[in-house]
Design a protein around this motif. Sequence first.
Motif, PDB file in Angstrom:
ATOM      1  N   VAL A 118      -6.972  13.913   0.701  1.00  0.00           N
ATOM      2  CA  VAL A 118      -7.662  13.477   1.240  1.00  0.00           C
ATOM      3  C   VAL A 118      -7.351  12.627   0.490  1.00  0.00           C
ATOM      4  CG1 VAL A 118     -10.215  13.942   0.211  1.00  0.00           C
ATOM      5  CG2 VAL A 118      -8.954  15.758   1.132  1.00  0.00           C
ATOM      6  N   THR A 119      -7.182  12.100  -1.207  1.00  0.00           N
ATOM      7  CA  THR A 119      -7.513  11.298  -1.543  1.00  0.00           C
ATOM      8  C   THR A 119      -6.562  10.141  -0.909  1.00  0.00           C
ATOM      9  OG1 THR A 119      -7.405  12.256  -4.010  1.00  0.00           O
ATOM     10  CG2 THR A 119      -6.784   9.881  -3.968  1.00  0.00           C
ATOM     11  N   THR A 120      -5.538  10.107  -0.397  1.00  0.00           N
ATOM     12  CA  THR A 120      -4.399   9.017  -0.148  1.00  0.00           C
ATOM     13  C   THR A 120      -4.894   8.562   1.211  1.00  0.00           C
ATOM     14  OG1 THR A 120      -2.447   9.921  -0.948  1.00  0.00           O
ATOM     15  CG2 THR A 120      -2.562   8.691   0.916  1.00  0.00           C
ATOM     16  N   ILE A 121      -5.301   9.323   1.851  1.00  0.00           N
ATOM     17  CA  ILE A 121      -6.328   9.246   3.401  1.00  0.00           C
ATOM     18  C   ILE A 121      -7.518   7.990   2.812  1.00  0.00           C
ATOM     19  CG2 ILE A 121      -7.897   9.611   4.997  1.00  0.00           C
ATOM     20  CD1 ILE A 121      -4.946  10.652   5.689  1.00  0.00           C
ATOM     21  N   VAL A 122      -8.808   8.898   1.700  1.00  0.00           N
ATOM     22  CA  VAL A 122      -9.481   8.440   1.453  1.00  0.00           C
ATOM     23  C   VAL A 122      -9.660   6.528   1.467  1.00  0.00           C
ATOM     24  CG1 VAL A 122     -11.305   7.590  -0.244  1.00  0.00           C
ATOM     25  CG2 VAL A 122     -10.705   9.872   1.156  1.00  0.00           C
ATOM     26  N   VAL A 123      -8.383   6.483   0.129  1.00  0.00           N
ATOM     27  CA  VAL A 123      -7.473   5.423  -0.255  1.00  0.00           C
ATOM     28  C   VAL A 123      -6.790   4.407   1.071  1.00  0.00           C
ATOM     29  CG1 VAL A 123      -5.935   4.338  -1.776  1.00  0.00           C
ATOM     30  CG2 VAL A 123      -7.209   5.923  -2.988  1.00  0.00           C
ATOM     31  N   ILE A 124      -6.219   5.239   1.425  1.00  0.00           N
ATOM     32  CA  ILE A 124      -5.672   4.271   2.385  1.00  0.00           C
ATOM     33  C   ILE A 124      -6.606   3.224   2.990  1.00  0.00           C
ATOM     34  CG2 ILE A 124      -4.306   4.143   4.675  1.00  0.00           C
ATOM     35  CD1 ILE A 124      -2.050   6.311   2.918  1.00  0.00           C
TER      36      ILE A 124
ATOM     37  N   ILE B 291       0.662  -1.179  -0.068  1.00  0.00           N
ATOM     38  CA  ILE B 291       0.347   0.036   0.020  1.00  0.00           C
ATOM     39  C   ILE B 291       1.136   1.058  -0.153  1.00  0.00           C
ATOM     40  CG2 ILE B 291      -1.543   1.303   0.781  1.00  0.00           C
ATOM     41  CD1 ILE B 291      -2.990  -1.484  -0.159  1.00  0.00           C
ATOM     42  N   ILE B 292       1.921   0.824   0.724  1.00  0.00           N
ATOM     43  CA  ILE B 292       3.104   2.674   1.450  1.00  0.00           C
ATOM     44  C   ILE B 292       3.646   2.181  -0.627  1.00  0.00           C
ATOM     45  CG2 ILE B 292       5.242   3.191   1.875  1.00  0.00           C
ATOM     46  CD1 ILE B 292       4.852   1.473   4.506  1.00  0.00           C
ATOM     47  N   PHE B 293       4.702   1.297  -1.218  1.00  0.00           N
ATOM     48  CA  PHE B 293       4.324   1.644  -2.357  1.00  0.00           C
ATOM     49  C   PHE B 293       3.670   2.476  -3.757  1.00  0.00           C
ATOM     50  CE2 PHE B 293       7.706  -2.023  -0.699  1.00  0.00           C
ATOM     51  CZ  PHE B 293       8.263  -0.540  -0.183  1.00  0.00           C
ATOM     52  N   SER B 294       2.603   1.890  -3.317  1.00  0.00           N
ATOM     53  CA  SER B 294       1.247   2.059  -4.246  1.00  0.00           C
ATOM     54  C   SER B 294       0.582   3.732  -3.762  1.00  0.00           C
ATOM     55  CB  SER B 294      -0.018   0.918  -4.142  1.00  0.00           C
ATOM     56  OG  SER B 294       0.245  -0.405  -4.325  1.00  0.00           O
ATOM     57  N   SER B 295       0.630   3.813  -2.848  1.00  0.00           N
ATOM     58  CA  SER B 295       0.515   5.503  -2.825  1.00  0.00           C
ATOM     59  C   SER B 295       1.310   6.329  -3.426  1.00  0.00           C
ATOM     60  CB  SER B 295       0.284   5.666  -1.260  1.00  0.00           C
ATOM     61  OG  SER B 295      -0.214   4.834  -0.685  1.00  0.00           O
ATOM     62  N   VAL B 296       2.556   5.483  -3.717  1.00  0.00           N
ATOM     63  CA  VAL B 296       3.456   7.121  -4.295  1.00  0.00           C
ATOM     64  C   VAL B 296       2.669   7.042  -6.036  1.00  0.00           C
ATOM     65  CG1 VAL B 296       5.776   7.110  -5.484  1.00  0.00           C
ATOM     66  CG2 VAL B 296       5.512   5.655  -3.365  1.00  0.00           C
ATOM     67  N   ILE B 297       1.956   6.553  -6.817  1.00  0.00           N
ATOM     68  CA  ILE B 297       0.952   6.929  -8.081  1.00  0.00           C
ATOM     69  C   ILE B 297      -0.079   7.436  -7.404  1.00  0.00           C
ATOM     70  CG2 ILE B 297       0.250   5.610  -9.809  1.00  0.00           C
ATOM     71  CD1 ILE B 297       2.887   4.066  -8.308  1.00  0.00           C
ATOM     72  N   VAL B 298      -0.364   6.895  -6.497  1.00  0.00           N
ATOM     73  CA  VAL B 298      -2.340   7.221  -6.147  1.00  0.00           C
ATOM     74  C   VAL B 298      -1.866   9.031  -5.699  1.00  0.00           C
ATOM     75  CG1 VAL B 298      -3.930   7.601  -4.124  1.00  0.00           C
ATOM     76  CG2 VAL B 298      -3.189   5.978  -5.208  1.00  0.00           C
TER      77      VAL B 298
ATOM     78  N   ALA C  72      -0.952  11.161  -8.775  1.00  0.00           N
ATOM     79  CA  ALA C  72      -1.739  11.189 -10.245  1.00  0.00           C
ATOM     80  C   ALA C  72      -3.173  11.980  -9.212  1.00  0.00           C
ATOM     81  CB  ALA C  72      -2.691  10.289  -9.771  1.00  0.00           C
ATOM     82  N   ALA C  73      -3.070  12.350  -7.650  1.00  0.00           N
ATOM     83  CA  ALA C  73      -3.970  12.810  -7.556  1.00  0.00           C
ATOM     84  C   ALA C  73      -3.144  14.660  -6.839  1.00  0.00           C
ATOM     85  CB  ALA C  73      -4.435  12.845  -5.794  1.00  0.00           C
ATOM     86  N   TYR C  74      -2.057  14.715  -7.412  1.00  0.00           N
ATOM     87  CA  TYR C  74      -1.513  15.880  -7.286  1.00  0.00           C
ATOM     88  C   TYR C  74      -1.530  16.240  -7.968  1.00  0.00           C
ATOM     89  CZ  TYR C  74       2.110  19.454  -5.897  1.00  0.00           C
ATOM     90  OH  TYR C  74       2.278  20.884  -5.743  1.00  0.00           O
ATOM     91  N   LEU C  75      -1.569  15.618  -8.918  1.00  0.00           N
ATOM     92  CA  LEU C  75      -1.422  16.917 -10.832  1.00  0.00           C
ATOM     93  C   LEU C  75      -3.464  17.094 -10.402  1.00  0.00           C
ATOM     94  CD1 LEU C  75       0.096  14.286 -12.854  1.00  0.00           C
ATOM     95  CD2 LEU C  75       0.908  16.344 -12.098  1.00  0.00           C
TER      96      LEU C  75
ATOM     97  N   ILE D 241      -8.338   2.717  -7.812  1.00  0.00           N
ATOM     98  CA  ILE D 241      -9.281   3.358  -6.241  1.00  0.00           C
ATOM     99  C   ILE D 241      -8.359   5.178  -6.655  1.00  0.00           C
ATOM    100  CG2 ILE D 241     -10.361   3.232  -4.611  1.00  0.00           C
ATOM    101  CD1 ILE D 241     -10.534   0.373  -4.451  1.00  0.00           C
ATOM    102  N   GLY D 242      -7.168   4.850  -6.488  1.00  0.00           N
ATOM    103  CA  GLY D 242      -7.067   6.126  -5.977  1.00  0.00           C
ATOM    104  C   GLY D 242      -7.046   7.203  -7.213  1.00  0.00           C
ATOM    105  N   VAL D 243      -6.760   6.217  -7.688  1.00  0.00           N
ATOM    106  CA  VAL D 243      -6.077   7.437  -9.267  1.00  0.00           C
ATOM    107  C   VAL D 243      -8.125   7.857  -9.542  1.00  0.00           C
ATOM    108  CG1 VAL D 243      -5.856   7.624 -12.144  1.00  0.00           C
ATOM    109  CG2 VAL D 243      -4.700   6.525 -10.471  1.00  0.00           C
ATOM    110  N   TYR D 244      -8.782   6.770  -9.701  1.00  0.00           N
ATOM    111  CA  TYR D 244      -9.853   7.198 -10.373  1.00  0.00           C
ATOM    112  C   TYR D 244     -10.593   8.651  -8.897  1.00  0.00           C
ATOM    113  CZ  TYR D 244     -11.669   4.806 -13.861  1.00  0.00           C
ATOM    114  OH  TYR D 244     -11.347   4.212 -14.892  1.00  0.00           O
ATOM    115  N   ILE D 245     -10.253   8.281  -7.769  1.00  0.00           N
ATOM    116  CA  ILE D 245     -10.765   9.225  -6.406  1.00  0.00           C
ATOM    117  C   ILE D 245      -9.901  10.882  -6.567  1.00  0.00           C
ATOM    118  CG2 ILE D 245     -10.978   9.379  -4.044  1.00  0.00           C
ATOM    119  CD1 ILE D 245     -11.434   6.445  -3.852  1.00  0.00           C
TER     120      ILE D 245
END
Length: 330
Positions: free
Chosen positions: A94-100, A72-79, A82-85, A124-128
């Motif tokens: 917000v996105t990272t908190i929700v996805v975690i 989950i930590i490593f995947s959160s790099v991409i999330v 993407a959310a920052y962009l 899920i993270g990218v869509y959120i």
Amino acid sequence: MRKLLSRWFIDGMSFMALGLFSSLIVGLILKTVGQYIGIFSTLTEIGELAMSLAGAAIGVAIAVGLKSPPLIIFSSVIVGHAAYLEGGVAGAYVTTIVVIEIARLYQKKTPIDILVSPFLTIVIGVYIGQFVGPYVSKFMTQIGEFINFATTQNPFLMGMLVAVVFGVVLTAPISSAGLAIMLDISGLAAGAAVIGCCCHMVGLAVTGYKDNGVSGLVSIGVGTSMLQVANIIRNPFIILPPTIASAIIAPIMAVFWPMENNSAGAGMGTSGLVGQIMAIEAMGPSVKTWILIAIFHIILPAVVTYILYRVLYAYRLIKDGDQKLNLGSE
């Protein structure tokens, strides 16, 4: 519910601030140094690279802070990236908190977790991030725009309010740096916020010198006043001198000698001298800027806070040993 709020707003924001500092803020410092000092011009490119990866740093920092498993930590790099962009710092947070939190439903629940966890987390993270990010960012920046506007219209009252709020937030276990960047405050409002933070850092460093010596002076003065949280809980009077000093000094600055700053420096105070470096970035490297920084970021916070501290000390509301830190040196 209290545990969740602490997890999201204290742990989450605190670690988000570490991610921000390690990418956006340090990157901005490197870029600024590279621009003003020609022999270090390559630092500009390094700084821009660090700033471009702020979202990824936020994602992994929050995941670590919330004690997520490695996948989950490593995947959160991409999330986070993407959310920052899509939604800037607020969107990434917000996105990272929700996805975690969603990931807790499926992480380590299947025999093919090595595929399921990163796949679901990233998708899920990218869509959120795409859906929520822009709205969250717009909401936060609109609040910041109102603060910026209100401070220019009523510099005395708003300068006082902004300084007090950011100073208290800095010392509390919440990220003033993260808050300032999410709100994107700038100009005079950011200048007032820096003074509030400086009053707490420089002020508590000075008032605690008798108890903590040079190590405490440096740890609080250029580290963080958050080190005094435990002592403040035991004796809330400790936080009064820097808070009142914020309310006194910031309006004087805002009305008579306006100082500006940016969102990266607004919530940092003297931590790593980021607030001062960003003041130079916002106002230009002139003699006047240096003098104003010395007076309003260092001298007045130290003097006014110490005077107020001595008043409380005289009435035995603060006593020797009340600000003693446990820095692990004993």
